[in-house]
Design an enzyme around this catalytic site. Structure first.
Site, PDB file in Angstrom:
ATOM      1  N   TYR A 182       0.865  -1.173   0.000  1.00 41.21           N
ATOM      2  CA  TYR A 182       0.000   0.000   0.000  1.00 41.21           C
ATOM      3  C   TYR A 182       0.907   1.230   0.000  1.00 41.21           C
ATOM      4  CZ  TYR A 182      -3.520   3.413   1.440  1.00 41.21           C
ATOM      5  OH  TYR A 182      -4.331   4.518   1.512  1.00 41.21           O
ATOM      6  N   ASP A 226      -2.054  -1.371  -4.061  1.00 40.72           N
ATOM      7  CA  ASP A 226      -2.452  -0.015  -4.400  1.00 40.72           C
ATOM      8  C   ASP A 226      -1.180   0.812  -4.455  1.00 40.72           C
ATOM      9  OD1 ASP A 226      -3.351   2.551  -4.576  1.00 40.72           O
ATOM     10  OD2 ASP A 226      -4.694   2.459  -2.842  1.00 40.72           O
ATOM     11  N   ASN A 264      -0.958   3.825  -5.765  1.00 42.94           N
ATOM     12  CA  ASN A 264      -1.247   5.257  -5.775  1.00 42.94           C
ATOM     13  C   ASN A 264      -0.473   5.986  -6.867  1.00 42.94           C
ATOM     14  OD1 ASN A 264      -3.347   6.108  -3.906  1.00 42.94           O
ATOM     15  ND2 ASN A 264      -2.030   5.315  -2.274  1.00 42.94           N
ATOM     16  N   ASP A 267     -13.960   1.740  -2.468  1.00 45.46           N
ATOM     17  CA  ASP A 267     -13.779   2.656  -3.597  1.00 45.46           C
ATOM     18  C   ASP A 267     -12.825   2.070  -4.651  1.00 45.46           C
ATOM     19  OD1 ASP A 267     -11.852   2.973  -1.628  1.00 45.46           O
ATOM     20  OD2 ASP A 267     -11.862   5.166  -1.661  1.00 45.46           O
TER      21      ASP A 267
END
Length: 258
Positions: A106, A147, A149, A248
């Site tokens: 993450y 994730d 980002n 989400d």
DNA sequence: ATGGTAGAGCATCTA
């Protein structure tokens, strides 16, 4: 071999949906992010009853990552293997699953280009690359999923003009991702769909972004070349982003020839 | 110019 990654945005809030999803998606190895859970609250027994061994690394408030595997799970490492400092942020966990070295990541959000958190994001990515040197081989079966980002290219966001000057698309973080590519990792989803655009994995809860398909592709399965050569099919499970109390993020799955 | 929503947990912080 079905490999998947999903930022669940609270495993407690999403547990029923995760259980349902495991039942129909039938992944062999799953990387979860944003469990927002302490290790003691992680439902390892439930996952075990569903046939999955698991490892969780969480601090109880924010972040939190896990790996589920029904092809074996051993040698788990919480955080960075460099041992420099404990990973209080709980953004990384690594284990050996079905002969592969798998990391659930993450990556820090960055918040804005002038925020200290953005520098932290770049440093974190650099440290991740060193971590891979310690726990994995670019020539072996290695998967780093989670994730990130980071949207690898402009076509991985719904409107590049809306992201000018923002995190997720800036050159330094894309270069940090390219460094992982130089290490030997391939974006398995893009490898599968080199010419298709508007393929996203995350849509902000706000402003009806999902229904307007204003999304970003930031959830990545980065796999070493030997695994990329086995990629047969990939998909974003958009159904898991619909209905009652969705995360989400949608799960992203990749099938490898065994 | 700022908000819009969701999840942590109870005042905001994070995304």
């Amino acid at each position: 071999m079905r490999l998947a990654t999903w930022n669940v945005n609270s495993l407690k809030a999403r547990l029923e949906r995760v259980e349902e999803w495991l039942g129909y998606a039938r992944p062999d190895v799953v990387c979860l992010q944003e469990t927002k859970m302490a290790d003691g609250a992680f439902p390892a027994a439930l996952f075990s009853s569903l046939g999955y061994e698991s490892v969780h690394h969480g601090n109880g408030r924010w972040n939190g990552v896990a790996i589920l595997s029904r092809v074996g799970l051993e040698g788990a490492v919480a955080g960075f293997a460099d041992g420099v400092e404990p990973d209080v942020d709980t953004r990384l966990v690594t284990a050996c699953c079905g002969g592969m070295t798998v990391s659930s990541v993450y990556v820090p959000n960055g918040r804005s280009l002038d925020d200290d958190h953005y520098r932290y994001k770049l440093d974190w990515l650099s440290r991740l690359r060193h971590h891979l040197d310690l726990v994995a081989s670019a020539d072996g079966p290695t998967a780093v999923c989670g994730d990130f980002n980071i949207a690898p290219e402009d076509r991985d966001v719904w409107d590049p003009t809306a992201f000018v000057g923002s995190t997720h698309v800036s050159r330094p973080e894309r270069e940090a991702l390219a460094e992982l590519g130089a290490w030997g990792l391939v974006d398995a989803f893009r490898y599968c769909y080199p010419d298709q655009d508007r393929l996203y994995s995350y849509w902000d809860y706000r402003s009806g972004d999902f229904h307007s398909h204003r999304g970003m592709r930031i959830d990545l399965l980065m796999v070493s070349r030997v695994l990329a050569g086995r990629v047969r099919w990939a998909v974003v499970d958009r159904n898991a982003r619909k209905g009652k109390q969705p995360s989400d993020h949608a799960p992203v799955l990749v099938d490898l020839d065994s």
